[in-house]
Design a protein around this motif. Sequence first.
Motif, PDB file in Angstrom:
ATOM      1  N   LEU A 397       0.849  -1.191   0.000  1.00  0.00           N
ATOM      2  CA  LEU A 397       0.000   0.000   0.000  1.00  0.00           C
ATOM      3  C   LEU A 397       0.889   1.246   0.000  1.00  0.00           C
ATOM      4  O   LEU A 397       1.914   1.288   0.683  1.00  0.00           O
ATOM      5  N   PRO A 398       0.513   2.284  -0.759  1.00  0.00           N
ATOM      6  CA  PRO A 398       1.365   3.489  -0.883  1.00  0.00           C
ATOM      7  C   PRO A 398       1.309   4.376   0.352  1.00  0.00           C
ATOM      8  O   PRO A 398       0.939   5.556   0.278  1.00  0.00           O
ATOM      9  N   ILE A 399       1.650   3.797   1.498  1.00  0.00           N
ATOM     10  CA  ILE A 399       1.664   4.540   2.759  1.00  0.00           C
ATOM     11  C   ILE A 399       3.110   4.742   3.183  1.00  0.00           C
ATOM     12  O   ILE A 399       3.852   3.763   3.309  1.00  0.00           O
ATOM     13  N   PRO A 400       3.552   5.974   3.381  1.00  0.00           N
ATOM     14  CA  PRO A 400       4.928   6.204   3.835  1.00  0.00           C
ATOM     15  C   PRO A 400       5.239   5.389   5.083  1.00  0.00           C
ATOM     16  O   PRO A 400       4.361   5.189   5.931  1.00  0.00           O
ATOM     17  N   ARG A 423      12.368  17.150   2.891  1.00  0.00           N
ATOM     18  CA  ARG A 423      11.200  17.773   3.536  1.00  0.00           C
ATOM     19  C   ARG A 423       9.930  16.991   3.217  1.00  0.00           C
ATOM     20  O   ARG A 423       9.112  16.729   4.104  1.00  0.00           O
ATOM     21  N   VAL A 424       9.781  16.605   1.947  1.00  0.00           N
ATOM     22  CA  VAL A 424       8.606  15.811   1.551  1.00  0.00           C
ATOM     23  C   VAL A 424       8.634  14.442   2.225  1.00  0.00           C
ATOM     24  O   VAL A 424       7.610  13.953   2.718  1.00  0.00           O
ATOM     25  N   MET A 425       9.821  13.839   2.270  1.00  0.00           N
ATOM     26  CA  MET A 425       9.937  12.526   2.907  1.00  0.00           C
ATOM     27  C   MET A 425       9.623  12.608   4.394  1.00  0.00           C
ATOM     28  O   MET A 425       8.958  11.725   4.958  1.00  0.00           O
ATOM     29  N   ALA A 427       7.653  14.803   5.878  1.00  0.00           N
ATOM     30  CA  ALA A 427       6.200  14.984   6.010  1.00  0.00           C
ATOM     31  C   ALA A 427       5.478  13.658   5.782  1.00  0.00           C
ATOM     32  O   ALA A 427       4.522  13.311   6.492  1.00  0.00           O
ATOM     33  N   GLY A 428       5.960  12.896   4.799  1.00  0.00           N
ATOM     34  CA  GLY A 428       5.368  11.592   4.531  1.00  0.00           C
ATOM     35  C   GLY A 428       5.534  10.640   5.694  1.00  0.00           C
ATOM     36  O   GLY A 428       4.630   9.844   6.000  1.00  0.00           O
ATOM     37  N   GLN A 429       6.687  10.717   6.376  1.00  0.00           N
ATOM     38  CA  GLN A 429       6.915   9.852   7.535  1.00  0.00           C
ATOM     39  C   GLN A 429       5.877  10.131   8.617  1.00  0.00           C
ATOM     40  O   GLN A 429       5.334   9.209   9.227  1.00  0.00           O
ATOM     41  N   TYR A 430       5.608  11.416   8.886  1.00  0.00           N
ATOM     42  CA  TYR A 430       4.617  11.763   9.906  1.00  0.00           C
ATOM     43  C   TYR A 430       3.218  11.264   9.511  1.00  0.00           C
ATOM     44  O   TYR A 430       2.471  10.731  10.333  1.00  0.00           O
ATOM     45  N   ILE A 431       2.893  11.457   8.229  1.00  0.00           N
ATOM     46  CA  ILE A 431       1.579  10.993   7.754  1.00  0.00           C
ATOM     47  C   ILE A 431       1.491   9.471   7.861  1.00  0.00           C
ATOM     48  O   ILE A 431       0.487   8.922   8.321  1.00  0.00           O
ATOM     49  N   GLY A 432       2.567   8.801   7.440  1.00  0.00           N
ATOM     50  CA  GLY A 432       2.576   7.341   7.508  1.00  0.00           C
ATOM     51  C   GLY A 432       2.458   6.827   8.930  1.00  0.00           C
ATOM     52  O   GLY A 432       1.701   5.883   9.205  1.00  0.00           O
ATOM     53  N   LEU A 433       3.208   7.449   9.856  1.00  0.00           N
ATOM     54  CA  LEU A 433       3.122   7.038  11.261  1.00  0.00           C
ATOM     55  C   LEU A 433       1.715   7.226  11.800  1.00  0.00           C
ATOM     56  O   LEU A 433       1.196   6.379  12.554  1.00  0.00           O
ATOM     57  N   ALA A 434       1.074   8.342  11.418  1.00  0.00           N
ATOM     58  CA  ALA A 434      -0.296   8.595  11.886  1.00  0.00           C
ATOM     59  C   ALA A 434      -1.259   7.539  11.344  1.00  0.00           C
ATOM     60  O   ALA A 434      -2.120   7.035  12.068  1.00  0.00           O
ATOM     61  N   LEU A 435      -1.111   7.207  10.058  1.00  0.00           N
ATOM     62  CA  LEU A 435      -1.993   6.198   9.456  1.00  0.00           C
ATOM     63  C   LEU A 435      -1.779   4.825  10.086  1.00  0.00           C
ATOM     64  O   LEU A 435      -2.739   4.123  10.419  1.00  0.00           O
TER      65      LEU A 435
END
Length: 454
Positions: A397-400, A423-425, A427-435
């Motif tokens: 699944l495309p989840i960081p 910076r994008v990576m 931000a993606g890490q934070y989003i992925g951790l939250a998901l």
Amino acid sequence: MSEFFGSVWWLIVSLGVLVTFHEFGHYWVARRCGVKVLRFSIGFGKALWTRRGRDGVEYVIAAIPLGGYVKMLDEREGEVPPADIPRAFNRQSVWKRIAIVAAGPIANLMLCVGLFWAMFVIGRPDFAPVVGQATGLAASAGLSHGDTVLAVDDRATPTWSEAQLALIPAALDHRDIALKIRPYGRTDEVVRTLRLSKLPEHFDERRAVEVTGLTPRHALMPTVVGRVAPDTPAWGVLAEGDRITAIDGEPIESFDDIRPAVQKLGQRGGSAMVEVQRNGDRLAFELAPARMRAADGSYYWGLGLASTAPAEPSKDAVLRYGPVAAIPAAFRETAHQASELVAMIGRAFSGRVSVQNTVAGPITIARAANAYAQHGAAWYLSMLALLSLSLGILNLLPIPILDGGHLLYYLIELVKGSPVSERVMAAGQYIGLALIAGLMGLAFYNDIVNNLVR
């Protein structure tokens, strides 16, 4: 072994096998691509066992068995000696990085094929796909007691489990399906259409097969008399162990059929013949039902009978292939289950099925692993194959922070010609951790609701 300790044991064994294969995929391809591997860990947290190999890799078994990781040399995580820079992961071509990251899920898919192959060769004991009772939509479709379900749509159903697994997604989608049937007592085959589009819009998804009106033969309660109440019509006439075969000329297939047959007889008035089998002999007794009072104060017509405690029915079918035939069968099964899993994920995201019944936590997995292991090696292998497939697909699944998220970054890099910015990576890490935290929270919530509250 108690259910608790058995569940814990089989959870550890299952996750250990799946995680080891997944991480070994990353490890093996990384080594082949010239990347220096620093650590191969099964589990997280405090190390319980550590050994450094001759290749310089630190092999670790850690305390928390809910995952693992392969740590590779990477300039983004610390200073790298100049001599080792060509062996750093971040210095590899994008295609090598894609291969290393994709190797984990691919290893799980390969393991799934191997486990299904072993299951087919061993042979999974099961129940024959014979209808015990047909009501509602199943009866409207023309199914009846004794019919054998040969195929659901184009999928052959040599066992009841295969029929059940084919019926569930169709019921969830409210999709009409064709059943190839061998009617009871006949040798020809007919096709019946089960109108699942007429199912209620909302129903208990855990009862997806039951709401179709199909009850398998092995699920019927045997018609064996367990107790006869004193001073009732059957007292002194019928005995414990009698198997009731007919009432007033109507065949009795399940103990649940007795009450409506007696009710009908009582409303008609008079007596009727009750046919039984006793010690191999066929006997018939004339009985008239009496008006009786239930515990809730209501009245009903009865004979004074109670059933025996239901026993585990004997398996009467086996899903098995020879070693050669099992190879294409394993690939077909993996492809089929993969498509069904992807479809189920789509149903969950679209709201067509409840996430409460699709996201399982460690308690549910542990109990399932223990239950399948108790049914034999083939059943356990089939469950392990499905878990391996789930792990492989979910990681794509495309989840960081998941493998699929990293692959998404590399695909973007291929398109734009340069790596994604840090910076994008980040931000993606934070989003992925939250998901991931949300999914884990949902899984644990489902575990509590489904296993501890209900």
